[in-house]
Design a protein around this motif. Structure first.
Motif, short mmCIF file in Angstrom:
data_model
loop_
_atom_site.label_atom_id
_atom_site.label_comp_id
_atom_site.label_asym_id
_atom_site.label_seq_id
_atom_site.Cartn_x
_atom_site.Cartn_y
_atom_site.Cartn_z
N ASP A 88 18.21 -20.51 39.61
CA ASP A 88 18.75 -20.67 40.96
C ASP A 88 17.87 -21.63 41.77
OD1 ASP A 88 16.52 -19.11 41.29
OD2 ASP A 88 17.50 -17.59 42.54
N ALA A 89 17.24 -22.58 41.06
CA ALA A 89 16.34 -23.53 41.72
C ALA A 89 17.13 -24.49 42.61
CB ALA A 89 15.57 -24.32 40.68
N ASP A 90 16.48 -24.91 43.72
CA ASP A 90 17.10 -25.92 44.59
C ASP A 90 16.45 -27.29 44.41
OD1 ASP A 90 14.62 -25.60 45.80
OD2 ASP A 90 15.42 -24.98 47.76
N VAL A 112 10.53 -20.76 41.36
CA VAL A 112 11.53 -20.05 40.55
C VAL A 112 11.03 -19.81 39.14
CG1 VAL A 112 13.81 -20.30 39.49
CG2 VAL A 112 13.49 -20.83 41.91
N GLU A 152 12.91 -24.46 49.06
CA GLU A 152 12.40 -23.10 49.02
C GLU A 152 12.40 -22.49 47.63
OE1 GLU A 152 14.68 -20.90 51.82
OE2 GLU A 152 13.75 -21.85 53.58
N HIS A 153 13.08 -23.13 46.66
CA HIS A 153 13.19 -22.52 45.32
C HIS A 153 12.97 -23.57 44.22
CE1 HIS A 153 14.75 -18.94 47.28
NE2 HIS A 153 15.67 -19.68 47.87
#
Length: 380
Positions: free
Chosen positions: A207-209, A184, A156-157
């Protein structure tokens, strides 16, 4: 008399003289054979020449020149091929900035150009032309397919990164188009960049996943080695351009676990691919890459069209190319209205092979029958 060039084992080995015939076909190949990213051009060349050798035809002459990754040189070589050598077809260009420097002029002058790699969006849309065929992809395709795959997998990120040139901007635009969510951040690097400390710091602080990147050739090698040393832990995704068999072996263990999208895989099961992979390994003593597969398909498309018409009959030859009546190593293949492929895009994972070296393993299909979004801008 004319000279017929034959290639084997990745090198120019010999030339032979034969009597010229009126229906002989002359192809000019401009590709990158030296400097950074030269293995891309070498593999396109070797795949292309393997298809010709397997065909057994002796009426096709291939003239090959190194563009050294320079747009000005590529443009000059294309003019020489058309004006001095009177080629019927041009092909071979790897890089999108070189394609933009060469293709528009070539096709306007009435010469066919078949792309075995570069697929800039302008040539698929507003600058499409009846004499231009892309046999590989539109630049967005593999990246868009990964965007769709990552969304489906629940990331999601993502943070996304590419070099600042036509294929790089197309890559990130394509990813976002099919990801259909917010990213992001977007990082644009320089072409040929070797130090990625600043970009890795930005990724670490985000804050990337997940990370999606497009860094072809040596850029990808440099980034992945620095990424491993950085200690940042994050799932990595990309397109096959950063994860071909040569690159991942140069990267080593840092590539293990990365997933990438590709229009082809060496373990894809079909008769044409079996013949290609076995023939390539027997001839060149190495595993083919995506680029070799694209070169091989480009040659086989040309050969299929020559069964119907000669390039001198432009309308008939063009229709024969559009029919795409050949067995592609990637499976089902057809052209869209802008003469770019409509095809499945696959997902591969980098795993440790039986020899302890990284290799790609086919996982499945990311997107079926993908088509670029630029065909609607094509007035052809």
């Amino acid at each position: 008399m004319k000279q017929i060039t034959r290639l084997g084992l990745g090198l120019l080995l010999s030339s032979s003289l034969v009597t010229a015939h009126a229906d002989d076909v002359k192809i000019g190949m401009i590709t990158t054979l030296s400097g950074g990213g030269s293995h891309l051009g070498v593999d396109v060349r070797d795949g292309f020449m393997l298809a010709l050798e397997q065909s057994g035809r002796d009426d096709v002459e291939v003239l090959i020149q190194d563009d050294a990754r320079r747009p000005d040189l590529a443009r000059s070589l294309s003019n020489e091929f058309m004006q001095r050598d009177k080629v019927d077809i041009l092909t071979g260009i790897i890089w999108s900035n070189l394609a933009m420097a060469v293709v528009p002029s070539v096709v306007r002058q009435g010469t066919f150009y078949l792309s075995p790699n570069a697929g800039p969006s302008d040539l698929a849309g507003r600058m499409c032309h009846e004499n231009y065929f892309n046999v590989a992809y539109q630049n967005d395709n593999l990246h868009g397919a990964m965007g769709a795959y990552m969304r489906k997998e629940g990331y999601e990120h993502p943070i996304i990164m590419a070099p600042n040139y036509p294929a790089g901007t197309d890559a990130l635009a394509g990813f976002k188009h099919l990801y259909e969510g917010e990213v992001v951040g977007e990082l644009y690097t320089q072409m040929g960049q070797t130090d990625y400390a600043a970009e890795i710091a930005q990724i670490r602080d985000s804050d990337a996943d997940s990370l999606f990147f497009f860094l072809p050739g040596g850029m990808g090698i440099s980034f992945m080695k620095q990424w491993e040393s950085s200690g940042v832990e994050m799932p990595i995704f990309g397109a096959a351009f950063s994860f071909d068999e040569i690159l991942i072996k140069a990267v080593g263990s840092a590539a293990i676990g990365a997933r990438n999208t590709s229009l082809w895989a060496y373990d894809l099961e079909n008769e044409a691919n079996d013949r290609f992979v076995e023939g390539f390994q027997a001839t060149y003593s190495r595993m083919p890459t995506l680029y070799a597969a694209q070169g091989y398909d480009t040659a086989n498309l040309i050969l299929s069209a020559l069964e119907t018409a000669h390039p001198d009959d432009k309308d008939a030859f063009r229709e024969a190319l559009r029919a795409a009546d050949f067995d592609s190593v990637r499976g089902e293949f057809r052209f869209g209205p802008n003469q770019h492929p409509i095809q499945d895009i696959y997902v591969r994972e980098v795993v440790e092979g039986d020899d302890g070296e990284p290799t790609n393993r086919l996982m499945g299909i990311a997107v079926e029958d993908i088509q670029d979004v630029y065909f609607e801008q094509c007035q052809m």
